[in-house]
Design an enzyme around this catalytic site. Structure first.
Site, short mmCIF file in Angstrom:
data_model
loop_
_atom_site.label_atom_id
_atom_site.label_comp_id
_atom_site.label_asym_id
_atom_site.label_seq_id
_atom_site.Cartn_x
_atom_site.Cartn_y
_atom_site.Cartn_z
N GLU A 1 -6.52 7.01 -1.10
CA GLU A 1 -6.30 5.80 -0.35
C GLU A 1 -6.90 4.52 -1.06
O GLU A 1 -6.47 3.38 -0.86
CB GLU A 1 -7.06 5.81 1.22
CG GLU A 1 -6.26 6.93 2.07
CD GLU A 1 -4.78 6.66 2.20
OE1 GLU A 1 -4.22 5.44 1.90
OE2 GLU A 1 -3.86 7.45 2.36
N HIS B 1 1.66 4.27 -3.27
CA HIS B 1 1.46 5.83 -2.85
C HIS B 1 2.54 6.53 -3.89
O HIS B 1 2.24 7.65 -3.92
CB HIS B 1 1.46 6.18 -1.72
CG HIS B 1 0.29 6.23 -0.84
ND1 HIS B 1 -0.91 6.78 -1.11
CD2 HIS B 1 -0.41 5.54 0.42
CE1 HIS B 1 -2.07 6.55 -0.46
NE2 HIS B 1 -1.42 5.74 0.50
N HIS C 1 0.65 -1.18 -0.11
CA HIS C 1 0.17 0.07 0.11
C HIS C 1 0.83 1.14 -0.01
O HIS C 1 0.59 2.39 -0.86
CB HIS C 1 -1.04 -0.02 1.33
CG HIS C 1 -1.80 1.23 1.55
ND1 HIS C 1 -3.00 1.26 1.00
CD2 HIS C 1 -1.57 2.39 1.88
CE1 HIS C 1 -3.60 2.30 1.04
NE2 HIS C 1 -2.64 3.26 1.82
N GLU C 2 1.88 1.30 0.86
CA GLU C 2 2.55 2.35 1.04
C GLU C 2 3.48 2.57 -0.37
O GLU C 2 3.56 3.54 -0.96
CB GLU C 2 3.70 2.48 2.24
CG GLU C 2 2.89 2.29 3.49
CD GLU C 2 1.78 3.25 3.92
OE1 GLU C 2 1.53 4.09 3.24
OE2 GLU C 2 1.02 2.77 4.39
ZN LIG Z 1 -2.23 5.17 2.39
#
Ligand SMILES: [Zn+2]
Length: 582
Positions: free
Chosen positions: A354, A335, A331-332
C-alpha cells in the site's frame, strides 16, 4: 449439462503454455500472517483455475465448479484448500472421486491423497470441486440495489482482498500462490453487462467466457453484473487498450465522469513514465460501486472498483473532493505494477504494497493532482492522521509489519498507507529521488508476475545506490535493511529531543511517542537527522547529516555547536517520520 461441456470445450482452445513462476519455496509461510493455513508452504501449488459460476440474484446465492490444475509436492497424506462459507458437493483428484472433509470452523477443505500414483512426484494434479455459496454484504460476492425506488436496479460485484476469494471458490487463497484464471459466468443476465478482469473471449446464450488472466493472486479475481452505461475513452492506439468507466445511466452525463474518463489515461501515462513500463493488460474497466463503505477503491486487475464518490463527482464538487478522487484513481492505477504484478509474499508485508502506490501518488505532477506539492501533503496527512493516533490512542495499530495480531481488518489503515509512504519518502531523501526511482524500476523488473518481500525492496535500493550501498556511499551507519527493521517493527514513532548546553553544544535523544497507558517500549530507530541553521539556511536539502542511534535513554552528541543568537531547525521538509522536541 450442456453448458458445462460447452464451457470446457471452449476453454481448452485458449489454453496456452505454462508460465514460469518464482518457486513457492523462495519464501516460507510463517503461519502468522493473515489467512495462512499453518507454518510452512502448501503442498499443492495451483497453476491454473478454470472457474465456472452460476449466480442467482433471486436467491442471492451461487453454484460453482472449479478445476484447479497444479503440482502436488512431497509425499503427503493430505492437502488443504481454503473454503469459507461454501458448501462442497463433490471433490475429484485427476478425475477420480476423492476423500475429503470440510472444516467450517477454520474454513479449510481437507483432501486426502491416495497411496501411490500422484504422491511425491511434484507432478500434475487436477483438483475438481463442485460447491455452492451465498452472497454477502461486504465481502466475497456482493449484491446491492442501488436505486431505492426500483428493486430491479442492482449490481453484483466482488470484493476479495485480502482473504475472501475463499468465500467464492475453494483455492489456495494466499498472495504468493499466483495462477492464471479462466473465468466463466453462466449467462443468466440478458440485457445486463457482465465484466471480469479480462475481455470477453466468447459469449452466447449459455455462458460468458473471459480470456485467460496473467499470473495473479486469488484476491484479484473479479467479476461484475450490472445495468450501467459505459463511458468510454477512445482506444489508445499506441498502447492498444481501452479504458471504460461504468456508472448508472443517469450519472453518465455528469461532468465528473467525463473528466475522470479523460484523466485516467493521463495518470496512467505519468505512472508509466515513472516506472518505465507500460500498463500491459488489454483493457481497463473502472466500475462505480453504489455503496461500499470503507473502501475508496479496489485494484482488481483490469476491473477496478471505486466507491461511488471516488469516481463520480459533479460540477459542484470541491477541489478537496477532486483531490480525493484523483488520489484514489492514481493509487489504484499504481497497483497495476505494485500489488497486482509485484505482489507481497504474505499479508504481513501488506504495508509496503500500500505504501508504494501512495508514495507514487506524490510524484504525479501538479497539473494532474490539483495540488502544488503532493509529497508534502502526504507527509502532512501522515502527521495528522497517524502521529496523533500513535501518541494518543492505546493499541492504535501496532507496528507496520504485524506478526502478533493477524487480523484482516488491521491491514488497511492510514498507518499502512500514509506512514508507509512517509518511510519511503524518508529513504528517498537518503538515497536521492533518481536513485530511488531506479530502485523501484528494477524492483518491478525483477519481481513482476511474481512476489517479493520488503527485504528484497531494500536490496534493490542498495543496488541502485551503487557499490557500498547506503553505508559506503551515503554515509549511513547501517545497511538499509538494518535501518528499516526498527521503523517497520516498532510500535509508534520517535520524538527526537534536542538538548542545548550553555556553551551551545547540541545533543539529541530519542523517545517513544505512545499513549501513556501503554507499556513503555524502547524505541529501536536509526533516525536520519537533517537540519539547517541561521548561519547556513537551506530548506531544500533533506540529506541526513547526522544519525541518532537506538539508545532511548542517552543524549548523543552530534558535534554541532550554535552561537548564542543562532537558531537550528531539524528534519528539513519533514523528510524523516519523527517529531522534534526543542
Ligand atoms: Zn491500495
Amino acid at each position: 449439462m450442456r453448458w458445462l461441456t460447452h464451457v470446457f470445450l471452449s476453454l481448452a482452445l485458449v489454453k496456452g503454455p505454462s508460465l514460469a513462476l518464482r518457486p513457492i519455496d523462495d519464501h516460507t509461510d510463517s503461519g502468522k500472517c493473515v489467512g495462512e493455513f499453518i507454518e510452512g508452504n502448501s503442498p499443492f501449488v495451483p497453476e491454473r483455475y478454470f472457474l465456472f459460476l452460476d449466480l442467482d440474484p433471486g436467491r442471492k446465492n451461487f453454484q460453482g465448479h472449479v478445476t484447479i490444475e497444479g503440482a502436488l509436492r512431497g509425499d503427503v497424506d493430505w492437502f488443504a484448500l481454503h473454503s469459507v462459507n461454501l458448501e462442497v458437493n463433490n471433490v475429484k483428484l485427476n478425475g477420480s472421486a476423492a476423500v475429503w472433509s470440510l472444516d467450517h470452523d477454520i474454513g479449510i477443505l481437507n483432501i486426502s491423497v491416495p497411496q501411490g500414483g500422484i504422491r511425491g512426484n511434484n507432478d500434475f494434479l487436477a483438483v475438481e470441486v463442485s460447491f455452492g455459496g451465498v452472497f454477502d454484504q461486504d465481502k466475497g460476492v456482493i449484491m446491492q440495489q442501488y436505486d431505492e425506488s426500483d428493486e430491479n436496479r442492482w449490481v453484483i460485484f466482488t470484493h476479495l482482498e485480502p482473504i475472501s476469494a475463499r468465500r467464492v471458490f475453494p483455492c489456495v487463497d494466499l498472495p504468493k500462490y499466483k495462477a492464471r484464471f479462466d473465468i466463466t459466468v453462466k449467462n443468466n443476465f440478458p440485457g445486463r453487462t457482465v465484466l471480469s478482469n479480462m475481455p470477453i473471449y466468447s459469449s452466447d446464450e449459455y455462458a460468458i467466457r473471459f480470456e485467460t488472466t496473467p499470473l495473479m493472486s486469488t484476491y484479484l479475481v473479479s467479476f461484475v453484473v450490472c445495468d450501467y452505461a459505459p463511458v468510454r475513452t477512445g482506444i489508445d492506439k499506441d498502447r492498444g487498450r481501452r479504458i471504460t468507466s461504468w456508472v448508472p445511466e443517469e450519472m453518465k452525463r455528469k461532468w465528473g465522469t467525463r473528466y475522470i474518463g479523460s484523466l485516467a489515461p493521463q495518470l496512467l501515462h505519468v505512472l508509466e513514465s515513472y516506472i518505465g513500463h507500460k500498463y500491459n493488460l488489454p483493457k481497463l474497466d473502472m466500475f462505480s460501486v453504489a455503496n461500499k463503505p470503507g473502501i475508496g477503491g479496489m485494484e482488481n486487475w483490469g476491473l477496478i472498483m471505486y466507491q461511488k464518490d471516488s469516481l463520480m463527482q459533479g460540477k459542484r464538487s470541491t477541489v478537496k473532493d477532486m483531490e480525493r478522487v484523483i488520489f484514489t484513481i492514481s493509487h489504484e492505477l499504481a497497483h497495476h505494477w505494485f500489488g497486482n504484478s509485484v505482489t507481497v509474499a504474505d499479508w504481513c508485508g501488506m504495508w509496503f504494497q500500500e505504501a508504494i502506490p501512495t508514495f507514487l501518488h506524490g510524484h504525479i505532477p501538479f497539473k494532474h493532482s490539483y495540488d502544488l506539492d503532493m509529497v508534502n501533503k502526504i507527509k502532512w496527512l501522515a502527521r495528522k492522521e497517524v502521529m496523533r493516533d500513535e501518541c494518543l490512542i492505546f493499541d492504535y495499530s501496532g507496528p507496520l509489519r504485524n506478526l502478533d495480531d493477524p487480523k484482516a481488518d488491521k491491514l488497511f489503515t492510514p498507518l499502512h498507507y500514509l506512514k508507509g509512504a512517509s518511510l519511503l519518502y524518508m529513504i528517498e531523501s537518503l538515497v536521492t529521488p533518481n536513485v530511488f526511482q531506479r530502485a523501484l524500476q528494477s524492483f518491478y523488473v525483477k519481481y513482476n508476475d511474481s512476489y517479493a518481500t520488503e527485504e528484497e525492496l531494500w536490496e534493490e535500493v542498495e543496488t541502485a545506490v551503487g557499490e557500498g550501498g547506503v553505508k559506503g556511499k551515503r554515509k549511513a551507519p547501517k545497511t538499509l535493511s538494518e535501518i528499516m527493521e526498527g521503523w517497520v517493527t516498532s510500535v509508534g514513532h520517535p520524538i527526537v529531543v534536542v538538548n542545548r548546553k550553555e556553551n551551545g553544544q547540541l545533543s539529541l535523544a530519542q523517545r517513544v511517542c505512545l499513549d501513556t497507558s501503554a507499556l513503555i517500549v524502547d524505541g529501536d530507530w536509526w533516525i536520519p537527522i537533517s537540519y539547517t541553521t541561521s548561519s547556513d539556511p537551506n530548506f531544500v536539502s533533506t540529506e541526513p547529516q547526522r544519525w541518532v542511534e537506538p539508545e532511548p535513554q542517552d543524549f548523543q552528541n552530534i558535534n554541532v555547536t550554535l552561537e548564542d543568537d543562532e537558531w537550528i531547525i531539524f528534519n528539513v521538509l519533514g523528510s524523516g517520520f519523527y517529531r522534534v522536541q526543542y
